[in-house]
Design a protein around this motif. Structure first.
Motif, short mmCIF file in Angstrom:
data_model
loop_
_atom_site.label_atom_id
_atom_site.label_comp_id
_atom_site.label_asym_id
_atom_site.label_seq_id
_atom_site.Cartn_x
_atom_site.Cartn_y
_atom_site.Cartn_z
N THR A 68 0.80 -1.09 -0.11
CA THR A 68 -0.01 0.02 -0.02
C THR A 68 0.83 1.42 0.02
N VAL B 247 -4.95 7.01 -1.12
CA VAL B 247 -4.79 5.66 -0.94
C VAL B 247 -4.57 4.70 -2.21
N ASP B 248 -3.41 3.99 -2.30
CA ASP B 248 -3.41 3.18 -3.35
C ASP B 248 -3.24 1.87 -2.72
N GLY B 249 -4.28 1.14 -2.03
CA GLY B 249 -3.99 -0.30 -1.37
C GLY B 249 -5.08 -0.40 -0.60
N GLU B 250 -4.79 -0.95 0.59
CA GLU B 250 -5.75 -1.13 1.75
C GLU B 250 -5.26 -0.48 3.11
N THR C 200 -9.10 7.80 -3.68
CA THR C 200 -8.65 6.61 -4.44
C THR C 200 -8.46 6.89 -5.91
N CYS D 147 -10.48 -0.44 0.63
CA CYS D 147 -9.50 -1.45 -0.11
C CYS D 147 -9.53 -1.07 -1.66
N TYR E 176 -6.68 -1.45 -4.54
CA TYR E 176 -5.33 -1.38 -5.09
C TYR E 176 -5.72 -1.39 -6.67
#
Length: 364
Positions: free
Chosen positions: A180, A197-200, A217, A232, A234
């Protein structure tokens, strides 16, 4: 040097003129009428204005020197400033260059691309002035408290197999899962709090009615005032989701579709298709406690999550067709070998490890 000497002469002349003015004024009062003394007021004001301008320039030069020459306590960072109002955080996050040598280390990166290692499961603790404590080291980021001044941004990069925590000065706590990246300002703005956020992540947001919290995101934006929820998203996955543990959040997609979630509701999005359903939210955020719970989840999804959590490449080989669904609970504090052994207990699979790659085959 000539210009500096000229300025000093002007200042000295002004001081001398002010001393002589009362004597000249007394002479003029005796010689001229009171109605003609207004010119002396204008002369006096002009001299005082010149001195004020000179003092103001000195103060500005001193401030500029203080900004350029600042001391960093603990760890030094070269900060490249980006004005918060110029670009949205989604775009700004893309300007960070992931270091090629990152490997399996957690990295804290500034906008100037200076970086430092962060221990696994360590915490980053931010103070009101933007100072951050990492691995018992203090980093002073020289944040300027002015909405017209550039903002300082950081990015935490957590590779597969690692996890970390971020404690912001407002009281918000973020759990950052494996694989992340989170981009955020060292000090939140006065009117809003915003991260990308890129991920969780799992967030426990401190309530502040005057400063809503936004999680951005690639495909959606989540707005909250104070609540606990998981995101979440991604970029490498087709599906993104938001699950609410407590409070209330509003999710907005790029297509301007808005959905308000209540506790134990899950919003998911794949492409332009969205859905909302009732779930047990604890099953989706229990990774923060080292657990994985899945209920009728595709087996390939389980292995993808295990691969990220342990930082181990797992290749799932199966024939195309209907996915194999499984339910169960895994203790992620166990070794990967132990966890895979448990998976083999409720799914017809075998494992083979070669060249740091684990291959999973379905038993027909």
């Amino acid at each position: 040097m000539k210009s500096a000497t000229g300025k000093e002469q002007k200042i000295q002349f002004g001081k001398m003129a002010r001393k002589q003015l009362p004597l000249y004024r007394q002479y003029e009062e005796e010689k001229y009428s009171e109605g003609e003394q207004e010119s002396w007021h204008a002369i006096t004001e002009r001299i005082e204005m010149t001195e004020r301008r000179t003092l103001r320039r000195k103060v500005l030069y001193a401030v500029a020197a203080a900004v350029v020459l600042f001391a960093v306590a603990g760890v030094s960072f070269r900060l490249y400033m980006v004005t918060a109002d110029e670009r949205p955080i989604e775009e700004l996050a893309q300007t960070f260059q992931t270091p090629q040598e990152a490997g399996d280390k957690i990295l804290l990166v500034t906008t100037g691309e200076k970086q430092m290692d962060v221990d696994d499961n360590a915490s980053l603790k931010y103070k009101n002035d933007g100072t951050v404590v990492v691995n018992s080291q203090t980093v002073d980021q020289n944040v300027v408290f002015d909405k017209n001044q550039p903002a300082v941004y950081n990015q935490i990069i957590v590779p597969k197999g690692k996890r970390t925590h971020i404690y912001f000065a407002d009281g918000t706590h973020i759990y950052v899962n494996s694989g992340t990246k989170v981009t955020y300002p060292a000090v939140f703005a006065r009117e809003k709090r915003e991260i990308y956020v890129d991920g969780e992540v799992y967030l426990e947001v401190k309530r502040d009615v005057n400063r809503p919290f936004y999680v951005k995101t690639e495909g959606m934006s989540v707005q909250v005032l104070g609540t606990s929820f998981g995101v979440c998203a991604y970029q490498e996955d087709k599906e993104s989701s938001v699950v609410l543990v407590s409070g209330k959040v509003e999710v907005e997609t790029k297509a301007r579709q808005k959905v308000t979630l209540s506790p134990d509701e899950l919003f998911s999005m794949e492409g332009s298709v969205t859905s909302t359903r009732k779930v047990d939210a604890s099953e989706y955020v229990c990774w923060t406690e080292g657990l994985m719970i899945f209920n009728k989840e595709p087996l390939d999804s389980v292995f993808k999550r295990l691969s990220r959590y342990y930082g181990q490449e797992i290749r799932y080989e199966h024939k195309k067709g209907q996915p194999y669904y499984v339910s169960g609970k895994l203790d992620l504090r166990d070794s990967l070998e132990e966890v895979l052994g448990l998976v083999a207990g409720f799914a017809p699979v075998t494992f083979n490890k070669t060249d740091h790659i684990i291959t999973v085959e379905v038993i027909e």
